[in-house]
Design a protein around this motif. Structure first.
Motif, PDB file in Angstrom:
ATOM      1  N   ILE A 285       0.805  -1.233   0.000  1.00 48.29           N
ATOM      2  CA  ILE A 285       0.000   0.000   0.000  1.00 48.29           C
ATOM      3  C   ILE A 285       0.837   1.283   0.000  1.00 48.29           C
ATOM      4  CG2 ILE A 285      -2.116  -0.943   1.011  1.00 48.29           C
ATOM      5  CD1 ILE A 285      -1.103   0.591   3.656  1.00 48.29           C
ATOM      6  N   LEU A 286       2.092   1.171   0.413  1.00 49.30           N
ATOM      7  CA  LEU A 286       2.878   2.419   0.417  1.00 49.30           C
ATOM      8  C   LEU A 286       4.372   2.169   0.442  1.00 49.30           C
ATOM      9  CD1 LEU A 286       4.063   3.193   3.557  1.00 49.30           C
ATOM     10  CD2 LEU A 286       1.626   3.483   3.928  1.00 49.30           C
ATOM     11  N   GLY A 287       5.083   3.217   0.012  1.00 49.71           N
ATOM     12  CA  GLY A 287       6.537   3.227   0.114  1.00 49.71           C
ATOM     13  C   GLY A 287       6.909   4.345   1.074  1.00 49.71           C
ATOM     14  N   SER A 288       8.031   4.164   1.790  1.00 55.95           N
ATOM     15  CA  SER A 288       8.386   5.201   2.761  1.00 55.95           C
ATOM     16  C   SER A 288       9.843   5.075   3.181  1.00 55.95           C
ATOM     17  CB  SER A 288       7.494   5.090   3.990  1.00 55.95           C
ATOM     18  OG  SER A 288       7.707   3.844   4.620  1.00 55.95           O
ATOM     19  N   GLY A 289      10.288   5.985   4.020  1.00 56.14           N
ATOM     20  CA  GLY A 289      11.656   5.916   4.526  1.00 56.14           C
ATOM     21  C   GLY A 289      12.055   7.229   5.174  1.00 56.14           C
ATOM     22  N   MET A 290      13.329   7.270   5.598  1.00 54.33           N
ATOM     23  CA  MET A 290      13.863   8.494   6.194  1.00 54.33           C
ATOM     24  C   MET A 290      14.382   9.376   5.049  1.00 54.33           C
ATOM     25  SD  MET A 290      13.186   7.903   9.254  1.00 54.33           S
ATOM     26  CE  MET A 290      13.909   9.330  10.057  1.00 54.33           C
ATOM     27  N   VAL A 291      13.989  10.645   5.065  1.00 59.95           N
ATOM     28  CA  VAL A 291      14.358  11.550   3.957  1.00 59.95           C
ATOM     29  C   VAL A 291      15.884  11.556   3.777  1.00 59.95           C
ATOM     30  CG1 VAL A 291      14.170  13.899   3.038  1.00 59.95           C
ATOM     31  CG2 VAL A 291      12.333  12.976   4.472  1.00 59.95           C
ATOM     32  N   HIS A 292      16.315  11.312   2.536  1.00 63.17           N
ATOM     33  CA  HIS A 292      17.743  11.226   2.220  1.00 63.17           C
ATOM     34  C   HIS A 292      18.402  12.602   2.476  1.00 63.17           C
ATOM     35  CE1 HIS A 292      21.446  10.486   0.063  1.00 63.17           C
ATOM     36  NE2 HIS A 292      21.080   9.209  -0.112  1.00 63.17           N
ATOM     37  N   PRO A 293      19.611  12.604   3.112  1.00 61.44           N
ATOM     38  CA  PRO A 293      20.273  13.894   3.386  1.00 61.44           C
ATOM     39  C   PRO A 293      20.443  14.765   2.142  1.00 61.44           C
ATOM     40  CG  PRO A 293      21.480  12.067   4.404  1.00 61.44           C
ATOM     41  CD  PRO A 293      20.348  11.460   3.627  1.00 61.44           C
ATOM     42  N   ASN A 294      20.672  14.120   0.978  1.00 63.00           N
ATOM     43  CA  ASN A 294      20.829  14.918  -0.265  1.00 63.00           C
ATOM     44  C   ASN A 294      19.546  15.686  -0.587  1.00 63.00           C
ATOM     45  OD1 ASN A 294      23.286  13.794  -0.537  1.00 63.00           O
ATOM     46  ND2 ASN A 294      22.810  12.534  -2.363  1.00 63.00           N
ATOM     47  N   VAL A 295      18.399  15.043  -0.321  1.00 61.80           N
ATOM     48  CA  VAL A 295      17.102  15.680  -0.628  1.00 61.80           C
ATOM     49  C   VAL A 295      16.881  16.872   0.315  1.00 61.80           C
ATOM     50  CG1 VAL A 295      14.593  15.326  -0.671  1.00 61.80           C
ATOM     51  CG2 VAL A 295      16.123  13.549  -1.549  1.00 61.80           C
ATOM     52  N   LEU A 296      17.211  16.677   1.582  1.00 68.06           N
ATOM     53  CA  LEU A 296      17.085  17.778   2.556  1.00 68.06           C
ATOM     54  C   LEU A 296      17.961  18.950   2.121  1.00 68.06           C
ATOM     55  CD1 LEU A 296      17.253  15.838   5.970  1.00 68.06           C
ATOM     56  CD2 LEU A 296      15.279  17.102   5.089  1.00 68.06           C
ATOM     57  N   GLU A 297      19.175  18.618   1.758  1.00 68.82           N
ATOM     58  CA  GLU A 297      20.146  19.651   1.410  1.00 68.82           C
ATOM     59  C   GLU A 297      19.717  20.427   0.160  1.00 68.82           C
ATOM     60  OE1 GLU A 297      24.024  17.993   1.629  1.00 68.82           O
ATOM     61  OE2 GLU A 297      24.953  19.952   1.954  1.00 68.82           O
ATOM     62  N   MET A 298      19.243  19.676  -0.878  1.00 70.96           N
ATOM     63  CA  MET A 298      18.818  20.336  -2.129  1.00 70.96           C
ATOM     64  C   MET A 298      17.655  21.287  -1.874  1.00 70.96           C
ATOM     65  SD  MET A 298      19.019  17.754  -5.344  1.00 70.96           S
ATOM     66  CE  MET A 298      18.805  16.186  -4.526  1.00 70.96           C
ATOM     67  N   ALA A 299      16.826  20.963  -0.852  1.00 65.28           N
ATOM     68  CA  ALA A 299      15.660  21.806  -0.566  1.00 65.28           C
ATOM     69  C   ALA A 299      15.987  22.904   0.438  1.00 65.28           C
ATOM     70  CB  ALA A 299      14.522  20.939  -0.049  1.00 65.28           C
ATOM     71  N   GLY A 300      17.271  22.992   0.854  1.00 68.03           N
ATOM     72  CA  GLY A 300      17.670  24.091   1.728  1.00 68.03           C
ATOM     73  C   GLY A 300      17.625  23.782   3.216  1.00 68.03           C
ATOM     74  N   PHE A 301      17.487  22.494   3.585  1.00 65.59           N
ATOM     75  CA  PHE A 301      17.509  22.117   5.009  1.00 65.59           C
ATOM     76  C   PHE A 301      18.882  21.551   5.365  1.00 65.59           C
ATOM     77  CE2 PHE A 301      13.040  22.605   4.604  1.00 65.59           C
ATOM     78  CZ  PHE A 301      12.536  22.792   5.887  1.00 65.59           C
ATOM     79  N   ASP A 302      19.380  21.910   6.526  1.00 63.33           N
ATOM     80  CA  ASP A 302      20.686  21.412   6.964  1.00 63.33           C
ATOM     81  C   ASP A 302      20.518  19.993   7.513  1.00 63.33           C
ATOM     82  OD1 ASP A 302      23.046  20.803   8.150  1.00 63.33           O
ATOM     83  OD2 ASP A 302      23.141  22.616   9.422  1.00 63.33           O
ATOM     84  N   PRO A 303      21.101  18.970   6.827  1.00 69.45           N
ATOM     85  CA  PRO A 303      20.888  17.579   7.270  1.00 69.45           C
ATOM     86  C   PRO A 303      21.537  17.262   8.625  1.00 69.45           C
ATOM     87  CG  PRO A 303      22.235  17.650   5.268  1.00 69.45           C
ATOM     88  CD  PRO A 303      21.911  19.063   5.619  1.00 69.45           C
ATOM     89  N   ASP A 304      22.451  18.139   9.081  1.00 69.96           N
ATOM     90  CA  ASP A 304      23.032  17.904  10.405  1.00 69.96           C
ATOM     91  C   ASP A 304      22.080  18.364  11.500  1.00 69.96           C
ATOM     92  OD1 ASP A 304      25.339  16.794   9.419  1.00 69.96           O
ATOM     93  OD2 ASP A 304      26.276  18.779   9.109  1.00 69.96           O
ATOM     94  N   GLU A 305      21.179  19.257  11.143  1.00 69.40           N
ATOM     95  CA  GLU A 305      20.252  19.778  12.138  1.00 69.40           C
ATOM     96  C   GLU A 305      18.889  19.081  12.033  1.00 69.40           C
ATOM     97  OE1 GLU A 305      19.741  23.995  11.709  1.00 69.40           O
ATOM     98  OE2 GLU A 305      18.260  24.087  13.339  1.00 69.40           O
ATOM     99  N   TYR A 306      18.477  18.843  10.810  1.00 68.84           N
ATOM    100  CA  TYR A 306      17.131  18.296  10.580  1.00 68.84           C
ATOM    101  C   TYR A 306      17.166  16.863  10.057  1.00 68.84           C
ATOM    102  CZ  TYR A 306      14.889  22.854  11.129  1.00 68.84           C
ATOM    103  OH  TYR A 306      14.411  24.028  11.626  1.00 68.84           O
TER     104      TYR A 306
END
Ligand code: FA5
Ligand code: MG
Length: 355
Positions: A285-306
């Protein structure tokens, strides 16, 4: 003084008014007697030829005739108006014993109903609803999700292209990327994104080339895999009841690490294997996971903090499991015999067992 002319006029009027049967003839009669050149007005004009002694008595007699004619005409007018009203009422009689006209009422489509149920569940957990675009750019559908142009995992989701860079979105995940980018690196983010998606999949009992997805995304400080697992377990219990089994299966998505897919035990064979679950006993019914650090970074979120988790579920499959529908294509063929079965649920109460 001779007043015989006056009584003659009154008698003539009294005879004439008896034959009047409509408004128009009454109006003509009124003009004939009371109009400027009418008979009563003519009598008044005679006054000037009379002596001073005769004038008052003559005038009084003419006035009497005039008020007689005036009041008879008024009475007749009222009588004619009443007759006309009565005739109209008779004509317009409503037969209350006739059966009423029935209106054919529609009811929410089972898919819309399922999407609303899912939305209600997540809104209850404090999620907001975000929306994206069905016609999407290659950047948001793939690149911003860690799937550069040459990435082999693009093959898992082939799409319908308008040009090299514009396509029908293959999943609701681009809304994650868009939402994170709009928040400019500031958490928390807690959204679900429902919508239509498209794939170059061949249609079968559980696959359609157009289907729906609901994306979920949570980004904040200290978000762990256990938060994802807890959320999904709660969701499965709420949707399918405490007895239905769920299974988390390790999987791969370029935009999450680690990744899992969630399956629910098949409603038809209860896990034994059948045509609906392709003999596996489970339906994904679904796919999921922990957001990849590269994706966080590309969207402007610091992967060390978030950190964050994301999921993308298929309401079509969820509705199939919930209502025991054996073929996903039923949702899209607009067969009223299928859709009308869900009308019974209008009055409240989940009747999924009987459908
Ligand atoms: C994805 O689309 C990922 N974007 C999900 C995701 C989001 C993973 C966020 C991680 C983080 P997948 O291709 O497995 O994953 O599709 C997700 C769900 O959509 C499936 O579990 C299934 O329920 C539904 N689905 C996929 N393809 C079809 C199809 N052709 N017809 C109907 N439902 C489908
Ligand atoms: Mg999958």
């Amino acid at each position: 003084m001779d007043t015989s002319g006056i009584s003659e006029i009154q008698n003539a009027f009294d005879d004439a008014v008896k034959t009047v049967a409509d408004k128009k003839s009454l109006q003509d009669l009124k003009i004939e007697y009371l109009g400027k050149k009418g008979k009563v007005t003519g009598l008044m004009k005679e006054m000037k030829n009379l002596s001073n002694e005769d004038r008052p008595a003559y005038g009084a007699a003419v006035n009497e005739v005039r008020s007689h004619i005036t009041s008879v005409i008024e009475e007749k007018e009222t009588a004619l108006a009443n007759e006309a009203l009565e005739a109209r009422l008779k004509e317009e009689t409503i037969d209350v014993s006739l059966p009423g006209r029935t209106f054919r009422l529609g009811s929410p489509h089972p898919l819309s109903r399922t999407i609303e149920d899912i939305e209600d569940f997540f809104i209850g957990l404090g999620y907001e609803i975000a929306e994206g675009y069905e016609v999407e750019t290659d950047y948001f559908n793939f690149e911003a999700l860690n799937l550069p142009k040459s990435h082999p995992a693009r093959d898992m989701q082939d799409s319908f292209y308008f040009s090299e860079d514009i396509l029908l979105r293959t999943h609701t995940s681009p809304v994650q990327a868009r939402t994170m980018q709009a928040r400019k690196g500031q958490g928390p983010v807690k959204v679900i994104c429902p919508g239509k998606v498209y794939r170059r999949d061949s249609d079968d009992a559980t696959h359609s080339h157009q289907f729906t997805q609901i994306e979920g995304l949570v980004v904040d400080r200290n978000i762990h895999m256990s938060d994802l697992k807890g959320t999904l377990e709660l969701f499965a219990k709420e949707m399918f009841g405490p007895d239905r089994e769920i299974r988390l299966r390790p999987s791969y998505f370029p935009f999450t690490e680690p990744s899992v897919e969630v399956d629910i035990s098949c409603f038809k064979c209860k896990g034994a294997g059948c045509n609906v679950c392709k003999r596996s006993g489970w339906i994904e019914i679904l796919g999921s996971g922990m957001v990849h650090p590269n994706v966080l970074e590309m969207a402007g979120f610091d992967p060390d903090e978030y950190s964050g988790f994301a999921f993308g579920m298929g309401p079509d499959r969820i509705a199939m499991l919930k209502y025991g529908i054996e073929d996903i294509r039923n949702f899209y063929t607009n067969d009223l015999r299928f859709i009308n079965q869900f009308k019974a649920m209008e009055d409240g109460g989940d009747q999924s067992e009987s459908i």
